[in-house]
Design an enzyme around this catalytic site. Structure first.
Site, short mmCIF file in Angstrom:
data_model
loop_
_atom_site.label_atom_id
_atom_site.label_comp_id
_atom_site.label_asym_id
_atom_site.label_seq_id
_atom_site.Cartn_x
_atom_site.Cartn_y
_atom_site.Cartn_z
N THR A 198 18.11 25.80 34.95
CA THR A 198 19.14 25.63 33.91
C THR A 198 18.73 24.56 32.89
OG1 THR A 198 20.64 25.90 35.83
CG2 THR A 198 21.64 25.85 33.66
N GLU A 221 14.00 25.71 43.07
CA GLU A 221 14.62 25.51 41.76
C GLU A 221 16.02 24.96 41.94
OE1 GLU A 221 14.82 29.05 39.29
OE2 GLU A 221 16.46 28.17 38.12
N LYS A 280 10.61 34.21 32.96
CA LYS A 280 11.74 34.63 33.79
C LYS A 280 12.50 35.72 33.03
CE LYS A 280 16.28 32.65 35.02
NZ LYS A 280 16.93 31.55 35.75
N ARG A 288 23.17 22.36 37.10
CA ARG A 288 24.55 22.80 36.82
C ARG A 288 25.57 21.82 37.36
NH1 ARG A 288 25.04 29.02 38.71
NH2 ARG A 288 22.88 29.62 38.33
O1 LIG Z 1 21.14 28.58 36.28
C1 LIG Z 1 20.21 29.11 35.68
O2 LIG Z 1 19.33 28.47 35.12
C2 LIG Z 1 20.13 30.56 35.54
O3 LIG Z 1 19.36 31.03 34.76
C3 LIG Z 1 20.96 31.42 36.34
C4 LIG Z 1 20.39 31.79 37.69
O4 LIG Z 1 19.02 32.05 37.65
C5 LIG Z 1 21.13 32.98 38.17
O5 LIG Z 1 22.50 32.71 38.08
C6 LIG Z 1 20.80 33.38 39.54
O6 LIG Z 1 21.39 34.61 39.72
P1 LIG Z 1 21.94 35.14 41.10
O7 LIG Z 1 20.80 35.16 42.05
O8 LIG Z 1 22.47 36.49 40.75
O9 LIG Z 1 23.02 34.18 41.51
#
Ligand SMILES: O=C(O)C(=O)C[C@H](O)[C@H](O)COP(=O)(O)O
Length: 215
Positions: free
Chosen positions: A75, A47, A135, A51
């Site tokens: 995202t 994925e 998700k 961003r």
């Molecule tokens: O960017 C996106 O589409 C999101 O939905 C956010 C990510 O899935 C999380 O930021 C991952 O979280 P961490 O593993 O805690 O870093």
């Protein structure tokens, strides 16, 4: 392998490995070696989050040069994001929340979608639109394993990919739940490993993640 023999579904994406890496890339030169490092560790569903301005170019590079990887877009927040991701070679989409418009756009673009949900109403909206592989985001912050256990009764037909606050230390607790198909997390691709070109570290993290047990 199954994913290339039939139309990819969101459940296929979730079931391929215990962890879907959430990847943030700022430099297109990192994309291909990073993808190869993950594949070497047994992780193929990648994925790449939308961003950064480089994300689409990174997806194009992975799609063209790493045939064993299945690149997806993270995202995805708008219909335009879905269309752009599909054009760049993404084969699935993940969104941090859900709107019916994003759901339709992913369907139109041929992208299986893992929509983000954090409440019962959001689960019901996603199900109304035909989505049942979801998700759970942000998983730890929004209630963690207790929330997933509470959902097993009313939403027993939903498969979740909890994401947000999950890393090697707590992934197993989530994967032990029967309504969890896999987890998502950014810990497999640390920013400093990308900067240092430490591909073997990424392979090691992927291999550990591939070995996690699911129910
Ligand atoms: O960017 C996106 O589409 C999101 O939905 C956010 C990510 O899935 C999380 O930021 C991952 O979280 P961490 O593993 O805690 O870093």
């Amino acid at each position: 392998m199954a994913v290339t023999q039939h139309t990819l579904t969101a459940l296929d994406v979730m079931r391929d490995a215990p962890v879907i890496p959430v990847i943030v890339l700022h430099d297109v030169r990192h994309a291909v070696p990073m993808a190869r490092a993950l594949v070497a560790g047994g992780i193929r569903m990648l994925e790449v989050t939308l961003r950064t301005p480089q994300a689409l170019e990174c997806m194009r590079a992975i799609a063209a040069e790493v045939p064993d990887a299945v690149v997806g877009a993270g995202t995805v927040r708008t219909s335009a994001d879905a269309a752009a991701a599909a054009r760049a070679g993404a084969r699935f989409a993940v969104s941090p929340g859900f709107t019916p418009a994003v759901g339709r756009a992913c369907r139109d673009a041929g992208l299986p979608l893992l929509p983000g949900v954090a409440t019962g109403s959001e689960i019901m909206t996603a199900q109304e639109e035909g989505f049942s592989a979801l998700k759970f985001f942000p998983a730890v912050q929004a209630g963690g394993t207790a929330m997933l256990k509470a959902w097993q009764g009313p939403f027993g037909d939903v498969a979740f990919c909890p994401t947000g606050g999950i890393q090697s230390g707590n992934a197993a607790e989530f994967l032990a739940l029967k309504n969890v198909a896999c987890v998502g997390g950014s810990w497999l691709v640390p920013a400093d490993a990308l900067e240092q070109g430490d591909w073997s570290r990424i392979t090691r993290l992927a291999r550990e993640a591939s070995a996690l047990q699911r129910v």
